[in-house]
Design a protein around this motif. Sequence first.
Motif, PDB file in Angstrom:
ATOM      1  N   UNK A  33     -13.543  84.374  61.132  1.00  0.00           N
ATOM      2  CA  UNK A  33     -12.798  85.507  61.708  1.00  0.00           C
ATOM      3  C   UNK A  33     -11.431  85.354  61.384  1.00  0.00           C
ATOM      4  N   UNK A  34     -10.538  84.561  61.011  1.00  0.00           N
ATOM      5  CA  UNK A  34      -9.422  84.746  60.567  1.00  0.00           C
ATOM      6  C   UNK A  34      -9.200  85.593  58.947  1.00  0.00           C
ATOM      7  N   UNK A  35     -10.282  85.205  58.032  1.00  0.00           N
ATOM      8  CA  UNK A  35     -10.340  85.692  56.732  1.00  0.00           C
ATOM      9  C   UNK A  35     -10.940  86.948  56.940  1.00  0.00           C
ATOM     10  N   UNK A  36     -11.682  87.597  57.799  1.00  0.00           N
ATOM     11  CA  UNK A  36     -12.064  88.941  57.954  1.00  0.00           C
ATOM     12  C   UNK A  36     -10.804  89.798  59.100  1.00  0.00           C
ATOM     13  N   UNK A  37     -10.342  89.217  59.694  1.00  0.00           N
ATOM     14  CA  UNK A  37      -8.601  90.078  59.469  1.00  0.00           C
ATOM     15  C   UNK A  37      -8.168  89.967  59.314  1.00  0.00           C
ATOM     16  N   UNK A  38      -7.707  88.724  58.030  1.00  0.00           N
ATOM     17  CA  UNK A  38      -6.847  88.825  57.040  1.00  0.00           C
ATOM     18  C   UNK A  38      -7.217  90.300  55.901  1.00  0.00           C
ATOM     19  N   UNK A  39      -8.153  90.550  55.745  1.00  0.00           N
ATOM     20  CA  UNK A  39      -9.344  90.865  54.698  1.00  0.00           C
ATOM     21  C   UNK A  39      -8.664  92.907  55.379  1.00  0.00           C
ATOM     22  N   UNK A  40      -8.943  93.152  56.643  1.00  0.00           N
ATOM     23  CA  UNK A  40      -9.125  94.300  57.262  1.00  0.00           C
ATOM     24  C   UNK A  40      -7.568  94.053  57.451  1.00  0.00           C
ATOM     25  N   UNK A  41      -6.353  93.392  57.624  1.00  0.00           N
ATOM     26  CA  UNK A  41      -4.689  93.617  56.922  1.00  0.00           C
ATOM     27  C   UNK A  41      -4.750  94.402  55.705  1.00  0.00           C
ATOM     28  N   UNK A  42      -5.223  93.785  54.712  1.00  0.00           N
ATOM     29  CA  UNK A  42      -5.428  93.969  53.454  1.00  0.00           C
ATOM     30  C   UNK A  42      -5.568  94.923  52.964  1.00  0.00           C
ATOM     31  N   UNK A  43      -6.552  95.192  53.424  1.00  0.00           N
ATOM     32  CA  UNK A  43      -7.280  97.039  53.676  1.00  0.00           C
ATOM     33  C   UNK A  43      -6.123  98.067  54.136  1.00  0.00           C
ATOM     34  N   UNK A  44      -5.989  97.542  55.398  1.00  0.00           N
ATOM     35  CA  UNK A  44      -4.783  98.889  56.484  1.00  0.00           C
ATOM     36  C   UNK A  44      -3.711  98.919  55.257  1.00  0.00           C
ATOM     37  N   UNK A  45      -3.400  98.014  54.471  1.00  0.00           N
ATOM     38  CA  UNK A  45      -2.428  97.934  53.842  1.00  0.00           C
ATOM     39  C   UNK A  45      -2.049  98.690  52.354  1.00  0.00           C
ATOM     40  N   UNK A  61       3.846 106.299  63.261  1.00  0.00           N
ATOM     41  CA  UNK A  61       1.908 107.041  63.681  1.00  0.00           C
ATOM     42  C   UNK A  61       1.350 106.257  64.434  1.00  0.00           C
ATOM     43  N   UNK A  62       1.693 104.554  64.547  1.00  0.00           N
ATOM     44  CA  UNK A  62       1.137 103.903  65.351  1.00  0.00           C
ATOM     45  C   UNK A  62      -0.632 103.066  64.171  1.00  0.00           C
ATOM     46  N   UNK A  63      -0.005 103.360  62.648  1.00  0.00           N
ATOM     47  CA  UNK A  63      -0.781 102.703  62.167  1.00  0.00           C
ATOM     48  C   UNK A  63      -0.593 100.933  61.932  1.00  0.00           C
ATOM     49  N   UNK A  64       0.565 100.303  61.907  1.00  0.00           N
ATOM     50  CA  UNK A  64       0.912  99.499  62.551  1.00  0.00           C
ATOM     51  C   UNK A  64       0.939  98.355  63.761  1.00  0.00           C
ATOM     52  N   UNK A  65       1.380  97.734  64.504  1.00  0.00           N
ATOM     53  CA  UNK A  65       1.494  97.107  65.579  1.00  0.00           C
ATOM     54  C   UNK A  65       2.436  95.860  65.186  1.00  0.00           C
TER      55      UNK A  65
END
Length: 65
Positions: A33-45, A61-65
């Motif tokens: 789950x932590x790896x999946x969250x990290x992948x999502x954050x990397x893709x977003x960045x 713009x609310x893209x980052x929290x």
Amino acid sequence: MSINSLNHAEMSDVSSKWDFKDETASNLTDNKKQQAEARRKIEMMREIRESGLTLEEARDLGLLH
């Protein structure tokens, strides 16, 4: 790139790239789950960087929290 030339529909659909059903399955370990969250954050960045936004603009713009 100006803020007006961004494809807002494409940016708002970023979350549809991941299958959250699979990630919330009870048989996944916390590490997965932590790896999946990290992948999502990397893709977003990456997408924020490619759009030409600064981190401050992305937060506004609310893209980052």
